[in-house]
Design a protein around this motif. Structure first.
Motif, PDB file in Angstrom:
ATOM      1  N   ALA A   1      22.724  -7.489  72.374  1.00  0.00           N
ATOM      2  CA  ALA A   1      21.551  -7.176  72.639  1.00  0.00           C
ATOM      3  C   ALA A   1      21.229  -7.229  74.023  1.00  0.00           C
ATOM      4  CB  ALA A   1      20.581  -7.615  71.729  1.00  0.00           C
ATOM      5  N   LEU A   2      21.415  -8.329  74.709  1.00  0.00           N
ATOM      6  CA  LEU A   2      21.160  -8.627  76.089  1.00  0.00           C
ATOM      7  C   LEU A   2      21.666  -7.552  77.024  1.00  0.00           C
ATOM      8  CD1 LEU A   2      20.064 -10.291  78.507  1.00  0.00           C
ATOM      9  CD2 LEU A   2      22.089 -11.666  78.253  1.00  0.00           C
ATOM     10  N   MET A   3      23.073  -7.249  76.722  1.00  0.00           N
ATOM     11  CA  MET A   3      23.886  -6.328  77.369  1.00  0.00           C
ATOM     12  C   MET A   3      23.296  -5.012  77.312  1.00  0.00           C
ATOM     13  SD  MET A   3      26.092  -7.755  79.299  1.00  0.00           S
ATOM     14  CE  MET A   3      27.059  -6.447  79.787  1.00  0.00           C
ATOM     15  N   GLN A   4      23.044  -4.430  76.014  1.00  0.00           N
ATOM     16  CA  GLN A   4      22.146  -3.202  75.818  1.00  0.00           C
ATOM     17  C   GLN A   4      21.072  -2.833  76.576  1.00  0.00           C
ATOM     18  OE1 GLN A   4      22.108  -2.445  71.559  1.00  0.00           O
ATOM     19  NE2 GLN A   4      23.762  -0.906  71.970  1.00  0.00           N
ATOM     20  N   PHE A   5      20.031  -4.076  76.581  1.00  0.00           N
ATOM     21  CA  PHE A   5      18.782  -4.212  77.113  1.00  0.00           C
ATOM     22  C   PHE A   5      19.057  -3.776  78.757  1.00  0.00           C
ATOM     23  CE2 PHE A   5      15.817  -7.029  79.288  1.00  0.00           C
ATOM     24  CZ  PHE A   5      14.629  -6.174  79.296  1.00  0.00           C
TER      25      PHE A   5
END
Length: 318
Positions: A230-234
């Motif tokens: 999720a951090l990478m997508q954000f």
């Protein structure tokens, strides 16, 4: 209870308040929709949810009524499992497989999968706006039903959307039913086991039934790998070239892992401190001169999508 602040809203996004047919997302709906689409592909045809014969076939194969079929299809789209063309997305294929790929969670029972469904629903305003609003705009630990509707009306006003009060009330009820177990005078009903997202424990009813608690904390069932994904997508949504990202954005921005997963600041920090070990140094948490940030290097910087998927697959080691 006043409605939350809505400063800094995403611009140019179309709100989505209907399509659920008043049904929350239930446990087996996503696997059923994926299986229906895969069977159609094996027979060299597209899944048909629109023609009379197609709807009849979907009702028969899914074991659902007409409105439930429409609702299941809506949730499969909103949660990122299928496209607008009723084909499996890469996320849908990862979970449910296809003729070329193994299903890693065919019945959507892995806690990682359920958190990912929540992430997809809550990270973008246009997926299902009431869920986005609840997890991104509400900061207090409790909220009553009326304030939920008032807050969404304020959102609609600020965004220039015309949405009826009835639509907002139905959307609110559907959202709460998606995350809360339902109570009856005799205790939990069968609906307790049906809503897929109620397993996450993000919301809880109070004694009044009109006020619910929003749990903000470490959420131990959330895998670190899902948090990193999720951090990478954000991060990529913000700037695919940036090699560092500030703690405050990760914890507090709309659509950030901190907001969407309802993690408190200490819980976000603890997860970030584990990054280097989990990612073999491709992500690193740094604190220097009062500046707290995550730095990415190696494959996290040069091949971020491939890196994020590789990390996520650790949740599904077979």
């Amino acid at each position: 209870m006043s409605s939350p602040s809505l400063l800094g809203l995403p611009l140019g996004v179309r709100g989505q308040f209907s399509g659920h047919e008043t049904f929350p997302l239930r446990q087996l709906w996503l696997p059923k929709i994926a299986d229906f689409i895969n069977k159609a592909r094996k027979n060299n045809r597209n899944a048909d949810f629109t023609s009379v014969s197609g709807i009849d076939s979907a009702m028969r194969e899914l074991g659902l009524g007409k409105n439930m079929v429409a609702s299941a299809r809506f949730w499969a789209r909103a949660s990122g499992v299928i496209t607008e063309q009723d084909e499996l997305t890469p996320f849908g294929i990862l979970l449910f497989g296809d003729d070329k790929n193994l299903a890693r969670d065919p019945y959507c029972t892995n806690s990682a999968s359920i958190w990912l469904v929540h992430w997809n629903l809550a990270r973008k305003m246009g997926a299902f706006t009431p869920i986005w609003y609840l997890f991104n705009c509400v900061n207090q630990p409790t909220l009553d039903r009326q304030s939920f509707v008032v807050g969404m009306k304020d959102l609609c006003r600020k965004c220039g959307w015309k949405v009826s009060d009835l639509t907002l009330r139905r959307a609110q009820e559907c959202t709460l039913r998606a995350y809360l177990p339902r109570l009856s005078a005799k205790g939990y009903t069968e609906d307790f086991v049906e809503p897929l997202l109620s397993e996450l424990g993000l919301l809880e009813l109070t004694a009044s039934r009109d006020v619910f608690l929003i749990h903000r904390g470490p959420h131990h069932t959330l895998p670190d790998e899902v948090f990193i994904y999720a951090l990478m997508q954000f991060w990529l949504d913000l700037d695919s070239q940036a090699s560092s990202l500030d703690f405050s954005r990760i914890a507090l921005d709309y659509g950030s892992p901190g907001r969407v997963f309802k993690l408190d600041g200490d819980s976000v920090a603890r997860r970030l401190q584990r990054l280097e070990e989990i990612t073999n140094g491709n992500l690193e948490w740094t604190e220097q001169a009062g500046l707290r940030q995550v730095v990415r290097r190696g494959s996290a910087l040069n091949a971020p999508h491939k890196f994020a998927r590789k990390v996520l697959l650790k949740c599904y080691d077979l």
